[in-house]
Design an enzyme around this catalytic site. Structure first.
Site, PDB file in Angstrom:
ATOM      1  N   HIS A 118       6.696   4.146  -2.989  1.00  0.00           N
ATOM      2  CA  HIS A 118       7.081   4.982  -4.143  1.00  0.00           C
ATOM      3  C   HIS A 118       8.602   5.000  -4.297  1.00  0.00           C
ATOM      4  O   HIS A 118       9.132   4.888  -5.403  1.00  0.00           O
ATOM      5  CB  HIS A 118       6.617   6.432  -3.944  1.00  0.00           C
ATOM      6  CG  HIS A 118       5.139   6.623  -3.887  1.00  0.00           C
ATOM      7  ND1 HIS A 118       4.496   7.020  -2.738  1.00  0.00           N
ATOM      8  CD2 HIS A 118       4.178   6.491  -4.824  1.00  0.00           C
ATOM      9  CE1 HIS A 118       3.198   7.135  -2.975  1.00  0.00           C
ATOM     10  NE2 HIS A 118       2.970   6.812  -4.229  1.00  0.00           N
ATOM     11  N   GLY A 162       3.792  -0.673  -8.734  1.00  0.00           N
ATOM     12  CA  GLY A 162       3.864  -1.490  -7.526  1.00  0.00           C
ATOM     13  C   GLY A 162       2.843  -2.621  -7.546  1.00  0.00           C
ATOM     14  O   GLY A 162       1.705  -2.420  -7.983  1.00  0.00           O
ATOM     15  N   GLN A 163       3.250  -3.768  -7.024  1.00  0.00           N
ATOM     16  CA  GLN A 163       2.319  -4.906  -6.932  1.00  0.00           C
ATOM     17  C   GLN A 163       1.155  -4.590  -5.997  1.00  0.00           C
ATOM     18  O   GLN A 163       0.095  -5.194  -6.083  1.00  0.00           O
ATOM     19  CB  GLN A 163       3.046  -6.154  -6.442  1.00  0.00           C
ATOM     20  CG  GLN A 163       2.198  -7.420  -6.674  1.00  0.00           C
ATOM     21  CD  GLN A 163       2.603  -8.584  -5.809  1.00  0.00           C
ATOM     22  OE1 GLN A 163       3.784  -8.930  -5.781  1.00  0.00           O
ATOM     23  NE2 GLN A 163       1.651  -9.176  -5.115  1.00  0.00           N
ATOM     24  N   ASP A 171      -0.933  -2.370  -6.136  1.00  0.00           N
ATOM     25  CA  ASP A 171      -2.129  -2.164  -6.953  1.00  0.00           C
ATOM     26  C   ASP A 171      -2.136  -3.235  -8.044  1.00  0.00           C
ATOM     27  O   ASP A 171      -1.899  -2.947  -9.216  1.00  0.00           O
ATOM     28  CB  ASP A 171      -2.130  -0.748  -7.516  1.00  0.00           C
ATOM     29  CG  ASP A 171      -2.174   0.279  -6.403  1.00  0.00           C
ATOM     30  OD1 ASP A 171      -3.258   0.519  -5.861  1.00  0.00           O
ATOM     31  OD2 ASP A 171      -1.100   0.806  -6.030  1.00  0.00           O
TER      32      ASP A 171
HETATM   33  P1  AMP Z   1       0.092   6.148  -6.302  1.00  0.00           P
HETATM   34  O1  AMP Z   1       0.860   7.382  -6.017  1.00  0.00           O
HETATM   35  O2  AMP Z   1      -0.714   5.654  -5.152  1.00  0.00           O
HETATM   36  O3  AMP Z   1      -0.696   6.235  -7.592  1.00  0.00           O
HETATM   37  O4  AMP Z   1       1.169   5.006  -6.543  1.00  0.00           O
HETATM   38  C1  AMP Z   1       2.173   5.163  -7.496  1.00  0.00           C
HETATM   39  C2  AMP Z   1       2.852   3.845  -7.701  1.00  0.00           C
HETATM   40  O5  AMP Z   1       3.397   3.392  -6.466  1.00  0.00           O
HETATM   41  C3  AMP Z   1       1.877   2.745  -8.176  1.00  0.00           C
HETATM   42  O6  AMP Z   1       2.515   1.946  -9.155  1.00  0.00           O
HETATM   43  C4  AMP Z   1       1.629   1.974  -6.911  1.00  0.00           C
HETATM   44  O7  AMP Z   1       1.296   0.611  -7.139  1.00  0.00           O
HETATM   45  C5  AMP Z   1       2.978   2.070  -6.233  1.00  0.00           C
HETATM   46  N1  AMP Z   1       2.844   1.791  -4.810  1.00  0.00           N
HETATM   47  C6  AMP Z   1       1.938   2.310  -3.947  1.00  0.00           C
HETATM   48  N2  AMP Z   1       2.081   1.775  -2.718  1.00  0.00           N
HETATM   49  C7  AMP Z   1       3.091   0.876  -2.804  1.00  0.00           C
HETATM   50  C8  AMP Z   1       3.712  -0.015  -1.882  1.00  0.00           C
HETATM   51  N3  AMP Z   1       3.331  -0.095  -0.615  1.00  0.00           N
HETATM   52  N4  AMP Z   1       4.735  -0.786  -2.333  1.00  0.00           N
HETATM   53  C9  AMP Z   1       5.134  -0.731  -3.626  1.00  0.00           C
HETATM   54  N5  AMP Z   1       4.586   0.099  -4.541  1.00  0.00           N
HETATM   55  C10 AMP Z   1       3.581   0.888  -4.141  1.00  0.00           C
END
Ligand code: AMP
Length: 288
Positions: A37, A147-148, A150
């Site tokens: 994040h 993020g890649q 997802d």
């Molecule tokens: P989330 O809070 O899980 O919905 O993630 C929010 C954003 O962070 C989304 O665009 C995810 O793809 C990105 N994200 C989650 N984990 C990672 C990671 N390990 N590296 C890069 N981006 C991430």
């Protein structure tokens, strides 16, 4: 950094930033920040003058038997971390603020969203598309950062943005990993120490595919089998899916022409983890 709870507060703050001639970036998240994040927030703060971060555990993207209730939440910590990375505005709405009453409109991407995650989590991408579309309309950013990690989500949201002519750019940032390769995820917090060790098999499977690709293997099924074998060898892990797909269409590939993406979803104990890797020739320009 300002923390706001309502849509009208976001609109006021963004309007003021625009009036001052600032560009606006948005990082949509569900909170419980980790370094993944934070890398998105850093990119938004670097590339845009005004960085908005949303923290919203979106109920409509969780299935009835999924982890909505136990999903980790820690807004005070998230606010501290976001401020340190240069965020200007943190938007943390309540469910009532985002969904006052039962909504009768949903945004559906009908093609990419049906594959992979969509097969196992029906309705998931409707929830993602709808909440992203709402956040884009609330913030009206120049770019939104994803993020890649997802991968399918980045493709689905990019397609929705294009189909609906939403006036923003979707920026995709690299996956941030733990030292042993495990992709950072808020859900890693659920892993017991034993599960945490088992979880290494995801990156092991993906790097196995990557190495085979580098050796010249272009047979999709061979690569899928190799990945499956690594997961099967891990007693604490169970395959949900293993995929070698076209990076744009997400169609399973029998033979890789220029580029592919290796994707997998694995159940580790009670926790479901996903990860992916791009497979492309060093010489190809992203294969597309
Ligand atoms: P989330 O809070 O899980 O919905 O993630 C929010 C954003 O962070 C989304 O665009 C995810 O793809 C990105 N994200 C989650 N984990 C990672 C990671 N390990 N590296 C890069 N981006 C991430």
């Amino acid at each position: 950094m300002k923390l706001v709870r309502t849509i009208s507060q976001v609109r006021t703050a963004v309007r003021a930033a625009r009036k001052a001639g600032k560009t606006v970036g948005l990082v949509p998240t569900m909170g419980a920040f980790h370094k993944g994040h934070l890398s998105l927030i850093r990119s938004a703060a670097k590339e845009k003058d005004f960085a908005v971060v949303s923290v919203f555990v979106n109920p409509t993207q969780f299935g009835p038997s999924e982890d909505y209730d136990k999903y980790p939440r820690d807004l005070d910590r998230d606010a501290d971390l976001a401020a340190k990375e240069g965020a200007d505005l943190l938007f943390a709405p309540s469910v009532e603020e985002m969904y006052p009453g039962e909504p009768s409109t949903t945004v559906t991407e009908r093609v990419l969203a049906r594959r992979l995650e969509g097969q196992l989590r029906p309705g998931h991408f409707d929830g993602v598309c709808t909440v992203c579309c709402k956040l884009f309309c609330i913030v009206l950013p120049d770019a939104a950062y994803f993020g890649q990690k997802d991968f399918q989500q980045t493709r689905v949201v990019t397609r929705m943005t294009r189909d609906l002519n939403l006036p923003l750019e979707i920026r995709v940032c690299p996956t941030v990993r733990e030292e042993d390769g495990l992709a950072m995820s808020s859900r890693n917090a659920y892993l017991s120490p034993k599960d945490r060790l088992s979880a290494r098999c995801l990156w092991k499977a993906l790097t196995t595919a990557q190495k085979a690709f580098e050796r010249g293997v272009r047979d999709g099924e061979k690569l899928r089998q190799g990945m499956r074998k690594v997961i099967l060898a891990e007693p604490g892990a169970e395959v949900d899916y293993v995929s070698i797909a076209h990076p744009d269409t997400l169609v399973e590939l029998r033979r890789i022409d220029r580029a592919a993406v290796g994707l997998l979803a694995v159940q580790v104990g009670a926790t479901r983890l996903i990860d992916n890797v791009l497979l492309q020739d060093a010489t190809s320009d992203n294969g597309r």
